[in-house]
Write an enzyme that holds these catalytic residues in place. Structure first.
Site, PDB file in Angstrom:
ATOM      1  N   GLU A  95       0.850  -1.203   0.000  1.00  0.00           N
ATOM      2  CA  GLU A  95       0.000   0.000   0.000  1.00  0.00           C
ATOM      3  C   GLU A  95       0.879   1.244   0.000  1.00  0.00           C
ATOM      4  O   GLU A  95       0.584   2.229  -0.684  1.00  0.00           O
ATOM      5  CB  GLU A  95      -0.950   0.002   1.200  1.00  0.00           C
ATOM      6  CG  GLU A  95      -1.999  -1.090   1.154  1.00  0.00           C
ATOM      7  CD  GLU A  95      -2.817  -1.092  -0.136  1.00  0.00           C
ATOM      8  OE1 GLU A  95      -3.179  -0.017  -0.643  1.00  0.00           O
ATOM      9  OE2 GLU A  95      -3.086  -2.196  -0.663  1.00  0.00           O
TER      10      GLU A  95
ATOM     11  N   TRP B 278       1.800   1.871  -3.390  1.00  0.00           N
ATOM     12  CA  TRP B 278       0.798   2.570  -4.220  1.00  0.00           C
ATOM     13  C   TRP B 278       1.026   4.083  -4.147  1.00  0.00           C
ATOM     14  O   TRP B 278       0.852   4.817  -5.117  1.00  0.00           O
ATOM     15  CB  TRP B 278      -0.637   2.236  -3.771  1.00  0.00           C
ATOM     16  CG  TRP B 278      -1.194   1.036  -4.461  1.00  0.00           C
ATOM     17  CD1 TRP B 278      -1.313  -0.217  -3.952  1.00  0.00           C
ATOM     18  CD2 TRP B 278      -1.722   0.976  -5.816  1.00  0.00           C
ATOM     19  NE1 TRP B 278      -1.879  -1.055  -4.896  1.00  0.00           N
ATOM     20  CE2 TRP B 278      -2.140  -0.358  -6.032  1.00  0.00           C
ATOM     21  CE3 TRP B 278      -1.876   1.903  -6.836  1.00  0.00           C
ATOM     22  CZ2 TRP B 278      -2.702  -0.776  -7.240  1.00  0.00           C
ATOM     23  CZ3 TRP B 278      -2.439   1.489  -8.043  1.00  0.00           C
ATOM     24  CH2 TRP B 278      -2.837   0.167  -8.235  1.00  0.00           C
TER      25      TRP B 278
ATOM     26  N   TRP C 285     -20.341  13.331 -19.550  1.00  0.00           N
ATOM     27  CA  TRP C 285     -20.647  13.579 -18.133  1.00  0.00           C
ATOM     28  C   TRP C 285     -21.901  14.418 -17.990  1.00  0.00           C
ATOM     29  O   TRP C 285     -22.212  15.247 -18.845  1.00  0.00           O
ATOM     30  CB  TRP C 285     -19.478  14.316 -17.456  1.00  0.00           C
ATOM     31  CG  TRP C 285     -18.180  13.580 -17.476  1.00  0.00           C
ATOM     32  CD1 TRP C 285     -17.048  13.962 -18.130  1.00  0.00           C
ATOM     33  CD2 TRP C 285     -17.871  12.340 -16.826  1.00  0.00           C
ATOM     34  NE1 TRP C 285     -16.046  13.042 -17.934  1.00  0.00           N
ATOM     35  CE2 TRP C 285     -16.523  12.033 -17.136  1.00  0.00           C
ATOM     36  CE3 TRP C 285     -18.579  11.451 -16.025  1.00  0.00           C
ATOM     37  CZ2 TRP C 285     -15.876  10.888 -16.674  1.00  0.00           C
ATOM     38  CZ3 TRP C 285     -17.938  10.321 -15.568  1.00  0.00           C
ATOM     39  CH2 TRP C 285     -16.611  10.039 -15.882  1.00  0.00           C
TER      40      TRP C 285
ATOM     41  N   ASN D 263     -10.360   3.747   3.031  1.00  0.00           N
ATOM     42  CA  ASN D 263     -10.048   3.533   1.613  1.00  0.00           C
ATOM     43  C   ASN D 263     -11.160   2.806   0.851  1.00  0.00           C
ATOM     44  O   ASN D 263     -11.529   3.202  -0.254  1.00  0.00           O
ATOM     45  CB  ASN D 263      -8.742   2.743   1.474  1.00  0.00           C
ATOM     46  CG  ASN D 263      -8.400   2.499   0.015  1.00  0.00           C
ATOM     47  OD1 ASN D 263      -8.230   3.439  -0.745  1.00  0.00           O
ATOM     48  ND2 ASN D 263      -8.330   1.234  -0.381  1.00  0.00           N
TER      49      ASN D 263
ATOM     50  N   TRP E  86     -15.083  12.838 -12.563  1.00  0.00           N
ATOM     51  CA  TRP E  86     -14.205  12.564 -11.431  1.00  0.00           C
ATOM     52  C   TRP E  86     -13.525  13.836 -10.921  1.00  0.00           C
ATOM     53  O   TRP E  86     -13.171  13.930  -9.752  1.00  0.00           O
ATOM     54  CB  TRP E  86     -13.156  11.507 -11.789  1.00  0.00           C
ATOM     55  CG  TRP E  86     -12.251  11.879 -12.926  1.00  0.00           C
ATOM     56  CD1 TRP E  86     -12.484  11.653 -14.246  1.00  0.00           C
ATOM     57  CD2 TRP E  86     -10.985  12.556 -12.860  1.00  0.00           C
ATOM     58  NE1 TRP E  86     -11.439  12.137 -15.009  1.00  0.00           N
ATOM     59  CE2 TRP E  86     -10.501  12.695 -14.175  1.00  0.00           C
ATOM     60  CE3 TRP E  86     -10.205  13.063 -11.820  1.00  0.00           C
ATOM     61  CZ2 TRP E  86      -9.291  13.316 -14.490  1.00  0.00           C
ATOM     62  CZ3 TRP E  86      -8.989  13.675 -12.131  1.00  0.00           C
ATOM     63  CH2 TRP E  86      -8.553  13.803 -13.437  1.00  0.00           C
TER      64      TRP E  86
ATOM     65  N   TRP F 264      -8.494   8.956  -8.025  1.00  0.00           N
ATOM     66  CA  TRP F 264      -9.752   9.295  -8.716  1.00  0.00           C
ATOM     67  C   TRP F 264      -9.729   8.789 -10.153  1.00  0.00           C
ATOM     68  O   TRP F 264     -10.709   8.248 -10.660  1.00  0.00           O
ATOM     69  CB  TRP F 264     -10.030  10.809  -8.656  1.00  0.00           C
ATOM     70  CG  TRP F 264     -10.793  11.149  -7.421  1.00  0.00           C
ATOM     71  CD1 TRP F 264     -10.270  11.580  -6.236  1.00  0.00           C
ATOM     72  CD2 TRP F 264     -12.208  11.025  -7.217  1.00  0.00           C
ATOM     73  NE1 TRP F 264     -11.275  11.737  -5.311  1.00  0.00           N
ATOM     74  CE2 TRP F 264     -12.471  11.418  -5.881  1.00  0.00           C
ATOM     75  CE3 TRP F 264     -13.274  10.642  -8.011  1.00  0.00           C
ATOM     76  CZ2 TRP F 264     -13.771  11.415  -5.343  1.00  0.00           C
ATOM     77  CZ3 TRP F 264     -14.566  10.642  -7.484  1.00  0.00           C
ATOM     78  CH2 TRP F 264     -14.794  11.023  -6.163  1.00  0.00           C
TER      79      TRP F 264
END
Ligand code: FAD
Length: 483
Positions: free
Chosen positions: A279, A282, A310, A345, A363, A386
């Site tokens: 993690e 990441w 959108w 998360n 987003w 995102w």
């Protein structure tokens, strides 16, 4: 003759231990001027969001206190960093300037100019890596390109990262030259009317001491079992180190080493530690992307998504932001965010998917709201995550994988404790309806004192229909691409 001072420019590294720029600055003879610049003005710079500003205030106060205890103090100046530094060098005759690097394109461009300016004036100037395990340019594919897929990136990072000895915190600091600065209070980083951050104190202790405590309680209480439980928002099963990392109150190297030491001492499960370190990786991957993909914040990495149809709906956006979509797990997450400046998360993924795929709102709107309301709002992690959820990022979840807010709730909050905590008006519902109150019969609703549309909102969309609309919109951009 007095020796000219050095300037230590603090940025995303608000700590004394394992701080390479500080260690280097201390090798210079003479006074040392620790400086923080509130730079909302440099071209293209992104103002820290409101919740980050709350954190920043407390973190700076903590750093100042720690510096004072060692005979120093923090100088606060506000303005475009290049102008502030130029003025300060003029006022103090400083001959050296040190900082730890930031990696967003705006900071990189700004710092490059400042470095050149300092060199032109024969100042000693040096920058360091205090934020990451490895510099973004130190890891590349066989073809010498940057990574776009996480797993090989993580493999390469793991193979090439050799933990070095951590840098100790100083026990004494040189005097600070006489020079005036702002008061921290004058920056008004803390909200007052209204004080919407009132509840944050109960959740957080900004600063390096709080960071160290979060790490040790995580190692003691939650590392064991992390792999299995990290997706459960109803448990305290993750480290909550993200805001501390965001502001550099702790370095990833310190965390890495603490995990390794803990494993050696306690002999706990390697798989839990590996998952936790992945993690952290990441985060490294997000910074790798931020550095190499210059417009990560502005544009979808997958260009087809630039034409995505959108929707604009201020009422739906507002229902999402205020936690009144009628989907309990989504509302719980958005209320947790508003009340504490943080969100688990798994729930971040659920609420983000809901905004982008159920409501078809871009987003970027969600990213901006998170940026403003998260205490850990991070230039790399926020944007990259995102884009990941929206399906338009590097190594992203495919767009057609759409989170179902009901089954996600039932799976990861099986007793409904998380929902009950943040959406108390549903607390009396039985577990079987806590994630879908609209499915309860009138007697059950009445017994739980829930009136849909009054005490708790009705659903603003029907997920199964919204899912089909999202897939349809996705097909549209695929067709346009093919044509
Ligand atoms: P732990 O599980 O204890 O993990 C330890 C550390 O690893 C974290 O503190 C974090 O630095 C890093 N990390 C963990 N998960 C991720 C991840 N998926 N991506 C990148 N780094 C990770 N994280 C931020 O720090 N700032 C953000 O602004 C941010 N925005 C996000 C937006 C969305 C839509 C999503 C889905 C995720 C976002 N994340 C962000 C990633 C992740 O949600 C948080 O880092 C994590 O929840 C922090 O909790 P923790 O410290 O207890 O994590």
């Amino acid at each position: 003759m007095t020796t000219a001072p050095s300037i230590l420019w603090f940025r995303q590294d608000l700590r004394l231990a394992d701080n390479p720029a500080l260690t280097r600055a201390l090798a210079e003879p003479g006074p040392l001027l620790p400086l923080f610049i509130l730079d909302d003005e440099s071209f293209g710079s992104r103002r820290p969001g409101a919740a980050q500003r709350w954190w920043l205030h407390h973190s700076l106060a903590n750093l100042d206190e720690r510096l004072r205890a060692l005979g120093s103090r923090l100088l606060y100046r506000r303005g475009a960093a290049d102008q502030v530094l130029e003025a300060l060098v003029g006022e103090t005759g400083a001959k050296a300037l040190f900082w730890n690097r930031c990696y967003d394109p705006q900071s990189v461009a700004r710092d490059r100019c400042i470095k050149q300016w300092a060199k032109d004036r024969s100042l000693e100037v040096e920058s360091f890596n205090g934020l990451l395990l490895k510099e973004p340019w130190e890891i590349s594919t066989k073809e010498r390109k940057s990574y776009r897929v996480f797993t090989p990136f993580w493999k390469a990072l793991r193979q090439s990262y050799t933990p070095e000895a951590l840098l100790p915190a100083p026990t004494k600091l040189p005097a600070v030259p006489q020079v005036s600065g702002d008061s921290l209070e004058s920056w008004e980083l803390i909200p007052e009317h209204p004080n919407w951050a009132e509840g944050f104190d109960e959740h957080w202790q900004p600063g390096d001491v709080g960071a160290a405590e979060s790490l040790s309680s995580f190692l003691e209480d939650a590392l064991n079992g992390y792999k299995a439980l990290r997706d459960r928002p109803d448990r305290k099963a993750t480290s909550r180190l993200s805001p501390h990392l965001r502001f550099g109150e702790i370095s990833p190297r310190q965390i890495w080493q603490a995990v390794q030491n803990h494993l050696t001492l306690q002999g706990e499960d390697q798989a839990d530690a590996d998952k936790f370190l992945s993690e952290l990786a990441w985060r490294e991957f997000s910074y790798h992307l931020l550095f190499h993909e210059k417009d990560l914040a502005e544009r979808p990495l997958r260009s087809a998504f630039a034409d995505f149809p959108w929707r604009e709906s201020s009422s739906d956006l507002s229902a999402w932001q205020t936690g009144s979509t009628g989907y309990p797990i989504v509302d719980a997450g958005m209320r947790e965010l508003w009340s504490s400046g943080w969100m688990h998360n798994r729930v971040r993924m659920i609420v983000a998917s809901f905004l982008v795929k159920d409501l078809l709102i871009t987003w970027q709107r969600g990213e901006a709201w998170f940026w403003d309301t998260l205490v850990d709002g991070d230039p790399a992690n926020n944007t990259a995550s995102w884009q990941w959820v929206a399906g338009c990022g590097a190594d992203a979840a495919p767009f057609f994988r759409i989170f179902n807010p009901i089954t996600q709730g039932e799976r990861f909050d099986p007793e409904g404790d998380y929902v009950r905590r943040w959406v108390p008006e549903l607390a009396k519902l039985p577990n079987s309806f806590i994630h879908k109150p609209w499915a309860a019969d009138p007697v059950t609703l009445a017994a739980a004192e829930v009136t849909l549309g009054r005490s708790y909102p009705r659903r603003i969309v029907d997920h199964s229909q919204a899912r089909l609309a999202a897939l349809d919109a996705y097909q549209q951009i695929k067709r346009e691409r093919a044509a």
